[in-house]
Scaffold this active site. Structure first.
Site, PDB file in Angstrom:
ATOM      1  N   ASP A  92       0.822  -1.213   0.000  1.00  0.00           N
ATOM      2  CA  ASP A  92       0.000   0.000   0.000  1.00  0.00           C
ATOM      3  C   ASP A  92       0.862   1.273   0.000  1.00  0.00           C
ATOM      4  O   ASP A  92       0.573   2.239  -0.710  1.00  0.00           O
ATOM      5  CB  ASP A  92      -0.907   0.039   1.231  1.00  0.00           C
ATOM      6  CG  ASP A  92      -1.894  -1.112   1.263  1.00  0.00           C
ATOM      7  OD1 ASP A  92      -1.780  -1.998   0.402  1.00  0.00           O
ATOM      8  OD2 ASP A  92      -2.765  -1.118   2.146  1.00  0.00           O
ATOM      9  N   ARG A 155      21.200 -17.375   1.989  1.00  0.00           N
ATOM     10  CA  ARG A 155      19.800 -17.706   1.721  1.00  0.00           C
ATOM     11  C   ARG A 155      19.478 -17.807   0.232  1.00  0.00           C
ATOM     12  O   ARG A 155      18.759 -18.705  -0.192  1.00  0.00           O
ATOM     13  CB  ARG A 155      18.891 -16.659   2.358  1.00  0.00           C
ATOM     14  CG  ARG A 155      18.820 -16.719   3.868  1.00  0.00           C
ATOM     15  CD  ARG A 155      17.946 -15.607   4.408  1.00  0.00           C
ATOM     16  NE  ARG A 155      17.844 -15.668   5.868  1.00  0.00           N
ATOM     17  CZ  ARG A 155      17.202 -14.772   6.599  1.00  0.00           C
ATOM     18  NH1 ARG A 155      16.605 -13.749   6.007  1.00  0.00           N
ATOM     19  NH2 ARG A 155      17.143 -14.890   7.915  1.00  0.00           N
ATOM     20  N   SER A 256      17.061  -5.918  10.491  1.00  0.00           N
ATOM     21  CA  SER A 256      15.688  -5.424  10.604  1.00  0.00           C
ATOM     22  C   SER A 256      15.514  -4.562  11.843  1.00  0.00           C
ATOM     23  O   SER A 256      14.731  -3.612  11.845  1.00  0.00           O
ATOM     24  CB  SER A 256      14.709  -6.600  10.649  1.00  0.00           C
ATOM     25  OG  SER A 256      14.745  -7.307   9.435  1.00  0.00           O
TER      26      SER A 256
END
Length: 324
Positions: A92, A155, A256
């Site tokens: 959004d 990863r 993070s």
């Protein structure tokens, strides 16, 4: 003083979390107004200056004016069939930025995690099997029982190897096995993973768990500086919806905290230090006079529009075109 737009997970979820807005400490503050079940549809702009946001609550339009607006509305996991993110996170904030020509950065920097619990349920948040399981000796095997990769590689490398095996064996998953470790050790060391897998029908102390790769984290986003300021005056972005460059293309988990906490604090100090002397002008209502509820009342159509804006921009970036 400022308005914070944040996406909150639905109340019913398998994953434990702390809901900031339901904290007694937050709710006890007389200068903080919390509005739940409210749909953010747009920001209010005046000459490249953000002066508020347009909301929908109970079918009614609410225009909120503020000296500063902060977007903290998460990433894009809901755009993917398989994602470890909440399904409501569909970009959004990015779509809003695109509609107002706000700069984006590295929008195709999307991290894929190699070991999410394989679940046949459609449109369900995928449970993450942490790489700490592989760090403790967990082995990845294909459906034929063959080990196919060094589990401690980055990863993206492991995810590519998992995808390759799924393609070769025409199977939508591989196996992650840690059942050879002591049962009590597994239950204590990976209590959350053990409990969640058990709830889904797999006892990781006795059998391998089916896993597959899934979209995990969005490193790109709305371009911000070191104070979390966007290219639009008085508009800030923090967390996964922002791109401040701390991750690069392949994020490390601990970054993070840096992105969410450190840059949030910097944003707060930036707003306080600015000491705006000007007052919001009631004439700013002239902007929203042309904003009609009918433009936003179909939530599904608006979600589809926003999702398309973000997907198209990611495809454009992948094609090597300008992403800002």
């Amino acid at each position: 003083f400022f308005f914070l737009m944040i996406r909150r997970p639905p109340r019913s979820t398998l994953f434990p979390y702390t809901t900031l807005f339901r904290s007694e400490n937050i709710l006890s503050k007389p200068n903080i107004t919390v509005s739940e079940d409210t749909f953010f549809v747009d920001i209010i702009e005046d000459n490249n200056k953000c002066i508020g946001a347009v909301l929908i609550k109970d079918g009614k339009q609410i225009n909120v004016f503020a000296k500063y607006v902060i977007l903290a509305c998460g990433g894009i996991g809901g755009l993917y069939k398989n994602s470890t993110s909440q399904r409501i996170l569909k970009g959004d904030g990015l779509a809003t930025a695109l509609r107002h020509n706000i700069e984006l950065k590295d929008i195709n920097y999307i991290q894929i995690h190699p070991t999410a619990f394989y679940d046949e349920t459609e449109d369900e948040r995928r449970f993450l099997i942490s790489e700490s399981v592989r760090g403790e000796g967990g082995i990845l095997k294909n459906v034929n029982g063959e080990r196919f990769v060094n589990e401690l590689l980055p990863r993206d490398v492991v995810s590519a190897a998992v995808f390759e095996q799924m393609e070769k064996t025409n199977t939508p998953y591989v196996f992650l096995d840690i059942s050879f470790l002591d049962s009590d050790y597994i239950k204590n060391r990976f209590s959350l993973i053990y409990q969640n897998c058990l709830a889904k029908g797999t006892d990781i102390t006795k059998e391998p768990v089916k896993v597959s790769h899934a979209k995990h984290y969005f490193m790109g986003g709305i371009k911000v500086d070191y104070e979390s300021r966007t290219s639009m005056d008085r508009l800030y972005a923090i967390g996964e919806t922002a791109c401040n460059g701390v991750h690069g293309r392949n994020r490390l988990a601990s970054n993070s905290l840096l992105e969410s906490l450190v840059f949030a604090k910097r944003a707060a100090h930036s707003m306080i230090d600015s000491e705006l002397a000007d007052k919001l002008n009631t004439a700013d209502n002239a902007y929203v006079a042309n904003v009609k509820l009918t433009d936003y009342e179909d939530e599904n159509a608006l979600n589809e529009l926003y999702a398309k804006l973000v997907k198209d921009k990611i495809d454009e970036a992948d094609a090597g075109k300008q992403t800002a």
